[in-house]
Motif scaffolding. Structure first.
Motif, PDB file in Angstrom:
ATOM      1  N   ARG A   6       0.839  -1.206   0.000  1.00  0.00           N
ATOM      2  CA  ARG A   6       0.000   0.000   0.000  1.00  0.00           C
ATOM      3  C   ARG A   6       0.876   1.259   0.000  1.00  0.00           C
ATOM      4  N   ALA A   7       1.977   1.214   0.729  1.00  0.00           N
ATOM      5  CA  ALA A   7       2.884   2.366   0.739  1.00  0.00           C
ATOM      6  C   ALA A   7       3.500   2.585  -0.643  1.00  0.00           C
ATOM      7  N   ILE A   8       3.844   1.484  -1.311  1.00  0.00           N
ATOM      8  CA  ILE A   8       4.371   1.599  -2.674  1.00  0.00           C
ATOM      9  C   ILE A   8       3.344   2.272  -3.581  1.00  0.00           C
ATOM     10  N   ASN A   9       2.088   1.880  -3.417  1.00  0.00           N
ATOM     11  CA  ASN A   9       1.023   2.441  -4.249  1.00  0.00           C
ATOM     12  C   ASN A   9       0.719   3.900  -3.904  1.00  0.00           C
ATOM     13  N   ASN A  10       0.873   4.243  -2.628  1.00  0.00           N
ATOM     14  CA  ASN A  10       0.443   5.567  -2.168  1.00  0.00           C
ATOM     15  C   ASN A  10       1.480   6.665  -2.318  1.00  0.00           C
TER      16      ASN A  10
ATOM     17  N   LYS B  86      12.993   8.486  -3.375  1.00  0.00           N
ATOM     18  CA  LYS B  86      14.094   7.887  -2.632  1.00  0.00           C
ATOM     19  C   LYS B  86      13.499   6.882  -1.651  1.00  0.00           C
ATOM     20  N   ARG B  87      14.028   5.659  -1.663  1.00  0.00           N
ATOM     21  CA  ARG B  87      13.478   4.601  -0.829  1.00  0.00           C
ATOM     22  C   ARG B  87      14.397   4.306   0.350  1.00  0.00           C
ATOM     23  N   MET B  88      13.866   3.611   1.328  1.00  0.00           N
ATOM     24  CA  MET B  88      14.681   3.229   2.481  1.00  0.00           C
ATOM     25  C   MET B  88      15.976   2.549   2.051  1.00  0.00           C
TER      26      MET B  88
ATOM     27  N   GLY C 137      23.550  -6.981   5.591  1.00  0.00           N
ATOM     28  CA  GLY C 137      23.441  -6.478   4.222  1.00  0.00           C
ATOM     29  C   GLY C 137      22.461  -7.205   3.328  1.00  0.00           C
ATOM     30  N   LYS C 138      21.797  -8.230   3.831  1.00  0.00           N
ATOM     31  CA  LYS C 138      20.854  -8.992   3.012  1.00  0.00           C
ATOM     32  C   LYS C 138      19.461  -8.363   3.036  1.00  0.00           C
ATOM     33  N   LEU C 139      18.696  -8.630   1.986  1.00  0.00           N
ATOM     34  CA  LEU C 139      17.275  -8.274   1.890  1.00  0.00           C
ATOM     35  C   LEU C 139      17.000  -6.763   1.828  1.00  0.00           C
ATOM     36  N   HIS C 140      18.013  -5.959   1.689  1.00  0.00           N
ATOM     37  CA  HIS C 140      17.811  -4.499   1.697  1.00  0.00           C
ATOM     38  C   HIS C 140      16.904  -4.027   0.570  1.00  0.00           C
ATOM     39  N   GLU C 141      16.950  -4.726  -0.557  1.00  0.00           N
ATOM     40  CA  GLU C 141      16.133  -4.310  -1.703  1.00  0.00           C
ATOM     41  C   GLU C 141      14.638  -4.425  -1.421  1.00  0.00           C
ATOM     42  N   ASN C 142      14.267  -5.062  -0.325  1.00  0.00           N
ATOM     43  CA  ASN C 142      12.856  -5.185   0.045  1.00  0.00           C
ATOM     44  C   ASN C 142      12.358  -4.027   0.903  1.00  0.00           C
ATOM     45  N   PHE C 143      13.260  -3.134   1.278  1.00  0.00           N
ATOM     46  CA  PHE C 143      12.856  -1.944   2.044  1.00  0.00           C
ATOM     47  C   PHE C 143      12.601  -0.822   1.050  1.00  0.00           C
ATOM     48  N   VAL C 144      11.354  -0.757   0.610  1.00  0.00           N
ATOM     49  CA  VAL C 144      11.031   0.001  -0.599  1.00  0.00           C
ATOM     50  C   VAL C 144      10.123   1.209  -0.362  1.00  0.00           C
ATOM     51  N   THR C 145       9.787   1.519   0.871  1.00  0.00           N
ATOM     52  CA  THR C 145       8.887   2.646   1.098  1.00  0.00           C
ATOM     53  C   THR C 145       9.598   3.962   0.817  1.00  0.00           C
ATOM     54  N   ASP C 146       8.836   4.917   0.284  1.00  0.00           N
ATOM     55  CA  ASP C 146       9.365   6.241  -0.001  1.00  0.00           C
ATOM     56  C   ASP C 146       9.776   6.918   1.299  1.00  0.00           C
ATOM     57  N   MET C 147      10.850   7.702   1.247  1.00  0.00           N
ATOM     58  CA  MET C 147      11.328   8.386   2.448  1.00  0.00           C
ATOM     59  C   MET C 147      10.323   9.407   2.971  1.00  0.00           C
ATOM     60  N   VAL C 148       9.516   9.955   2.078  1.00  0.00           N
ATOM     61  CA  VAL C 148       8.516  10.948   2.488  1.00  0.00           C
ATOM     62  C   VAL C 148       7.145  10.293   2.411  1.00  0.00           C
ATOM     63  N   GLN C 149       6.445  10.272   3.524  1.00  0.00           N
ATOM     64  CA  GLN C 149       5.188   9.531   3.604  1.00  0.00           C
ATOM     65  C   GLN C 149       4.310  10.093   4.709  1.00  0.00           C
ATOM     66  N   GLY C 150       3.031   9.794   4.631  1.00  0.00           N
ATOM     67  CA  GLY C 150       2.134  10.084   5.742  1.00  0.00           C
ATOM     68  C   GLY C 150       2.184   8.950   6.746  1.00  0.00           C
ATOM     69  N   GLY C 151       1.428   9.104   7.849  1.00  0.00           N
ATOM     70  CA  GLY C 151       1.327   8.010   8.808  1.00  0.00           C
ATOM     71  C   GLY C 151       2.375   7.985   9.884  1.00  0.00           C
ATOM     72  N   ALA C 152       3.176   9.051   9.987  1.00  0.00           N
ATOM     73  CA  ALA C 152       4.166   9.164  11.068  1.00  0.00           C
ATOM     74  C   ALA C 152       5.199   8.044  11.059  1.00  0.00           C
TER      75      ALA C 152
ATOM     76  N   THR D 147      13.285  13.083   8.986  1.00  0.00           N
ATOM     77  CA  THR D 147      14.200  11.986   8.667  1.00  0.00           C
ATOM     78  C   THR D 147      14.814  12.169   7.290  1.00  0.00           C
ATOM     79  N   GLU D 148      13.972  12.469   6.306  1.00  0.00           N
ATOM     80  CA  GLU D 148      14.466  12.628   4.934  1.00  0.00           C
ATOM     81  C   GLU D 148      15.489  13.747   4.847  1.00  0.00           C
ATOM     82  N   CYS D 149      15.220  14.861   5.505  1.00  0.00           N
ATOM     83  CA  CYS D 149      16.135  16.004   5.461  1.00  0.00           C
ATOM     84  C   CYS D 149      17.478  15.667   6.102  1.00  0.00           C
ATOM     85  N   LEU D 150      17.439  15.080   7.284  1.00  0.00           N
ATOM     86  CA  LEU D 150      18.683  14.806   7.997  1.00  0.00           C
ATOM     87  C   LEU D 150      19.504  13.717   7.313  1.00  0.00           C
ATOM     88  N   ILE D 151      18.856  12.687   6.817  1.00  0.00           N
ATOM     89  CA  ILE D 151      19.593  11.633   6.116  1.00  0.00           C
ATOM     90  C   ILE D 151      20.150  12.161   4.797  1.00  0.00           C
ATOM     91  N   GLU D 152      19.406  13.026   4.134  1.00  0.00           N
ATOM     92  CA  GLU D 152      19.919  13.665   2.929  1.00  0.00           C
ATOM     93  C   GLU D 152      21.156  14.503   3.251  1.00  0.00           C
TER      94      GLU D 152
END
Length: 470
Positions: free
Chosen positions: A30-34, A40-42, A87-102, A369-374
């Motif tokens: 749902r996050a991918i769709n929304n 930029k992803r996790m 270092g494994k499975l990182h490609e599965n962390f796919v949510t956008d860095m900017v999102q609703g829902g806290a 989070t997005e600003c500081l990590i950027e």
């Protein structure tokens, strides 16, 4: 082409197809769709993914120690977390860095990936959550509202260490140039006007020293990030967490990461509090302001080469113009300036987002989070680029610097103790009006002997003796 296969998962909103091979589940889908905001992803930030895996590992070990999860499931979840840390499975962390829902999508992305990998370890298929459930097991005794801020803090602490490495290397590069240029006499300037003599070495050492101050400032503000609210769950009251969870989890996270974490004294206060982010963002901004000022100076000192200051030469990195042959621009300081502008702007966003918190939660933490990590991605990249492609290759035009000292009105300052401010001003004024030199006018007016004048106006005598050759 083989047809893509899906499995069907369900949540509060109903059923949704998820790619069969994916370790994430329905809420991540749902996050991918929304969210198609930053693009930029996790997984673009490995330290972020590793941080959430550490938090989940500390949580499962805490729950196991407190008797909330049985051995078999706890071991599988822990193994999955350790694989992600490795270092494994990182490609599965796919949510956008900017999102609703806290940050709920980030937490559920982690819960689902860890649960599905744990299911494989237990001998089950992805999606067979009756054996290991993202919410009941991986997220046991937790909420997005304690997992997400703890993850941010751990990620920032890890990334701050990388920032310090790049900053320290840049400082060392400036110090090397300070040593190389320590005998090069030049004119110092204030308000873009001639002031008094100095050395190029002093100028470059000053760059190093002002940046050196930022290491302590960054670490001092990063220390504020070590207080966490794990075990506070939704609003800090600890609902659904086992008694003792906050203290035990902070201890486990400390043991796992080698970084000292402490549970907040008042988790209801700690849950919505974003003060540590504001302070740390301000420290990043302060570094950016200083770094940008240094780049401004480098561009001025290298200006010309025929019609500017032309005191130093920056390594030529790219042709400067599509229409002006022979022009070479200071592209590396320019790109560093622009990086610094971004950090300064991000600090404003962090401040506004921190202020926007309401009641028991600040839902704007994803943009913080997005600003500081950027910032923590761009700044080390920019500093490494500045060092490698600019500072290391700078040369100084010694004769040009000396020529400007000899013809500067600024050296009249050295005459003040011998002929007084009033006479010095008259000499300076006449030199400006006639184009003559201070040296010649003093001799012409027989104010001082040549021997005395030479001794006073020797540029080396006007400098800090610790910086000069004896």
């Amino acid at each position: 082409m083989e047809e893509k296969k899906f499995r069907v998962e369900s949540d509060l909103l109903g059923e949704l197809k998820v790619p069969e091979e994916a370790y994430y589940g329905v809420q991540t889908q749902r996050a991918i769709n929304n969210y198609h905001i930053s693009r930029k992803r996790m997984c673009d930030y490995p330290d972020y993914v590793i941080a959430v895996a550490y938090v989940k590992l500390a949580a499962v070990e805490t729950n196991h120690a407190l008797g909330q999860i049985d051995d078999k499931i706890a071991d599988a979840i822990a193994q999955a977390c350790r694989e992600i840390i490795g270092g494994k499975l990182h490609e599965n962390f796919v949510t956008d860095m900017v999102q609703g829902g806290a940050g709920t999508s980030v937490n559920m992305n982690a819960n689902e990936v860890i649960a599905n990998r744990a299911l494989e370890i237990l001998g089950h298929k992805k999606g067979e959550y009756q054996y290991c459930y993202p919410n009941d097991h991986v997220n046991c005794g937790q909420s997005t509202n304690d997992v997400y801020p703890t993850t941010i803090r751990l990620a920032l602490i890890r990334m701050n260490r990388n920032l310090i490495v790049s900053l320290s290397a840049l400082i060392a590069a400036f110090r090397k140039k300070g040593e190389e240029f320590k005998h090069v006499i030049k004119m110092g300037r204030t308000q873009l006007q001639d002031a008094v003599p100095m050395t190029s070495g002093q100028e470059f050492n000053a760059f190093a020293n002002t940046l050196e101050e930022e290491i302590a400032n960054l670490n001092r503000n990063a220390a504020l990030l070590h207080e966490i609210n794990m075990g506070g769950t939704a609003i800090g009251t600890g609902l659904n967490a086992a008694p003792g969870f906050p203290k035990v989890c902070a201890e486990r996270l400390t043991e796992l990461t080698g970084m000292e974490f402490v549970a907040g004294a008042d988790l209801v206060e700690a849950t919505p509090d974003t003060g540590a982010y504001v302070s740390y963002s301000s420290a990043l901004k302060r570094l950016a302001v200083k770094l940008s000022k240094i780049c401004n100076d480098l561009r001025l000192l290298a200006s010309g080469p025929r019609c500017g200051l032309n005191e130093i030469n920056l390594p030529p990195m790219a042709p400067g113009s599509s229409i002006m042959p022979g022009k070479v621009n200071p592209v590396i300081p320019e790109v560093t300036n622009q990086t610094c502008f971004k950090v300064i702007g991000n600090d404003t966003t962090v401040m506004i987002a921190a202020e926007a918190g309401q009641l028991q939660l600040n839902v704007m933490e994803p943009i913080i989070t997005e600003c500081l990590i950027e910032d923590l991605t761009w700044l080390p990249n920019a500093m490494d680029t500045l060092r490698e492609k600019c500072i290391d290759g700078i040369t100084v035009n010694k004769e040009r610097c000396l020529e400007m000292v000899k013809h500067s009105i600024g050296i009249v300052t050295a005459l003040n103790p011998y002929i007084g401010y009033k006479n010095s001003t008259k000499i300076a004024k006449e030199a400006l009006e006639t184009g003559g030199s201070v040296y010649d006018l003093v001799l012409e007016k027989k104010i001082l002997t040549k021997e005395k004048l030479d001794a006073i106006l020797n540029p080396e005598h006007m400098l800090d003796s610790t910086d000069m050759v004896k």
